[in-house]
Design an enzyme around this catalytic site. Structure first.
Site, PDB file in Angstrom:
ATOM      1  N   CYS A  52       0.817  -1.226   0.000  1.00 10.05           N
ATOM      2  CA  CYS A  52       0.000   0.000   0.000  1.00 10.05           C
ATOM      3  C   CYS A  52       0.846   1.270   0.000  1.00 10.05           C
ATOM      4  O   CYS A  52       0.326   2.361  -0.219  1.00 10.05           O
ATOM      5  CB  CYS A  52      -0.947  -0.005   1.195  1.00 10.05           C
ATOM      6  SG  CYS A  52      -1.818  -1.551   1.357  1.00 10.05           S
ATOM      7  N   HIS A  97      -3.216   6.578   2.817  1.00 14.11           N
ATOM      8  CA  HIS A  97      -3.725   5.352   2.196  1.00 14.11           C
ATOM      9  C   HIS A  97      -5.119   5.071   2.757  1.00 14.11           C
ATOM     10  O   HIS A  97      -5.357   5.199   3.970  1.00 14.11           O
ATOM     11  CB  HIS A  97      -2.744   4.206   2.491  1.00 14.11           C
ATOM     12  CG  HIS A  97      -3.308   2.862   2.200  1.00 14.11           C
ATOM     13  ND1 HIS A  97      -3.917   2.562   1.000  1.00 14.11           N
ATOM     14  CD2 HIS A  97      -3.384   1.740   2.956  1.00 14.11           C
ATOM     15  CE1 HIS A  97      -4.331   1.310   1.038  1.00 14.11           C
ATOM     16  NE2 HIS A  97      -4.023   0.785   2.210  1.00 14.11           N
ATOM     17  N   ASN A 143     -10.307  -0.513   0.156  1.00 15.84           N
ATOM     18  CA  ASN A 143      -8.846  -0.429   0.208  1.00 15.84           C
ATOM     19  C   ASN A 143      -8.276  -0.965  -1.106  1.00 15.84           C
ATOM     20  O   ASN A 143      -8.362  -2.158  -1.383  1.00 15.84           O
ATOM     21  CB  ASN A 143      -8.370  -1.261   1.405  1.00 15.84           C
ATOM     22  CG  ASN A 143      -6.861  -1.326   1.541  1.00 15.84           C
ATOM     23  OD1 ASN A 143      -6.126  -0.959   0.624  1.00 15.84           O
ATOM     24  ND2 ASN A 143      -6.392  -1.806   2.677  1.00 15.84           N
TER      25      ASN A 143
END
Ligand code: UT7
Length: 310
Positions: free
Chosen positions: A104, A229, A259
């Protein structure tokens, strides 16, 4: 950015696993996410995002001086996603082209790697991409993970400038808290110790933002927008409280995309740049965190071309 075709609401997971819209929204802030259609994958999303970024920057293909792609879900281990994009877009051969595995944090790591490559090769423009097809890595019977992730891609063209704001801090703490095994005969799926990653994130993000403030000699109050993020709204809220900052500054779009790992920051950046939320000269902090466990923060300024791009 490139959005995957299929919009999957929380209700749809209620039919598959023991979960509820109420649990997912209250624990994560996610209301829906997008999954690839049958004719989509990490490459098709990356291609769309890359083409849009080059068009927005009004560049000719042969002006790109490096390509860096952050992904953990490309179709091939080799060739890299970046090399496939290079081939399909007909980008020059005499430039560095590579993928980054920083999960990420991949896009923010990618910005820093592209900057270093441009400096060392006397290049001017770098194409940095974050793309993921995480739905193919999900175990749809595991409620701890299947409700969290989504597919998507974002890309940016970066330019080296002599003057301007650019600082970054990168780091990692080796660990298996988020893992995807492979390659091998078995289907690889995402395994995650959510609680441990949550604890890591709420420690790493404020630390990263503090170091960026020091390094950039700028306070969070002076920063116009922060893009973390997009893993969980509660992680961001927690950090805002810890830093005693203004929640309005911390962008959130996980309600619509879930996500998307390396794609989440460039997708959010694209939304912000195309909105009226920022203007030329504004300062942004980007913070990635996740598998590795990696963390990465960078300070950027919205350039003069912004109005044209919008
Ligand atoms: O992108 C990389 C970075 N990743 C992250 O940043 C993820 C960080 N972690 C998180 O966002 C959160 O830890 C999660 C959203 C993954 C989980 O939230 P949590 O508040 O930490 O929940 P938990 O893991 O402590 O689980 C609490 C309860 C458990 O039940 P018991 O043991 O208390 O009976 C879980 O089994 O919630 C249960 N649970 C669910 N219930 C309904 C876990 N997933 C679900 C679900 N629906 N989907």
């Amino acid at each position: 950015m490139a959005k995957a075709k299929r919009c999957i609401t929380n209700d749809e997971f209620e039919k598959i696993v023991d979960t509820s819209n109420e649990w997912i929204v209250s624990r994560t802030g996610i209301k829906e996410r997008r999954f690839c259609g049958d004719d989509e994958n990490a490459f098709t999303l990356a291609m769309e995002a890359a083409q849009k970024a080059i068009e927005s920057a009004r560049l000719e293909i042969n002006q790109i001086d490096c390509i860096v792609c952050g992904t953990i879900s490309g179709e091939y281990i080799t060739p890299s996603m970046a090399c496939i994009i290079q081939r399909e877009l007909g980008i020059r051969e005499d430039i560095p082209v590579l993928d980054i595995n920083a999960a990420c944090s991949g896009f923010v790591y990618g910005l820093e790697v592209a900057r270093g490559l441009l400096n060392s090769t006397n290049g001017t423009y770098g194409l940095v991409i974050g793309c993921e097809h995480l739905s193919k890595l999900l175990e749809m019977t595991d409620r701890n993970t299947c409700v969290l992730f989504g597919d998507g891609a974002g890309a940016a063209v970066i330019q080296t400038v002599d003057e301007g704001v650019y600082e970054s801090v990168l780091g990692a703490r080796g660990g298996y808290e988020i893992a995807v095994e492979g390659p091998g005969p078995k289907k690889s799926t995402i395994k995650m110790d959510g609680k441990a990653v949550f604890r890591f994130a709420v420690e790493a993000i404020p630390k990263c933002l503090m170091r960026l403030q020091e390094k950039g000699n700028i306070s969070l109050d002076e920063v116009d927008m922060v893009i973390c993020h997009q893993a969980n709204a509660r992680i961001i809220d927690h950090c805002v409280r810890k830093l005693k900052s203004n929640p309005e500054k911390f962008y959130k779009n996980m309600d619509r995309f879930g996500n998307t790992s390396a794609a989440s920051i460039p997708m959010a950046l694209d939304e912000i740049v195309k909105s009226s939320k920022v203007k030329c000269g504004d300062t942004l902090m980007l913070v990635g965190f996740g598998g590795g466990l990696t963390w990465a923060g960078t300070l950027i300024r919205i350039g003069e071309k912004h109005e044209e791009i919008k």
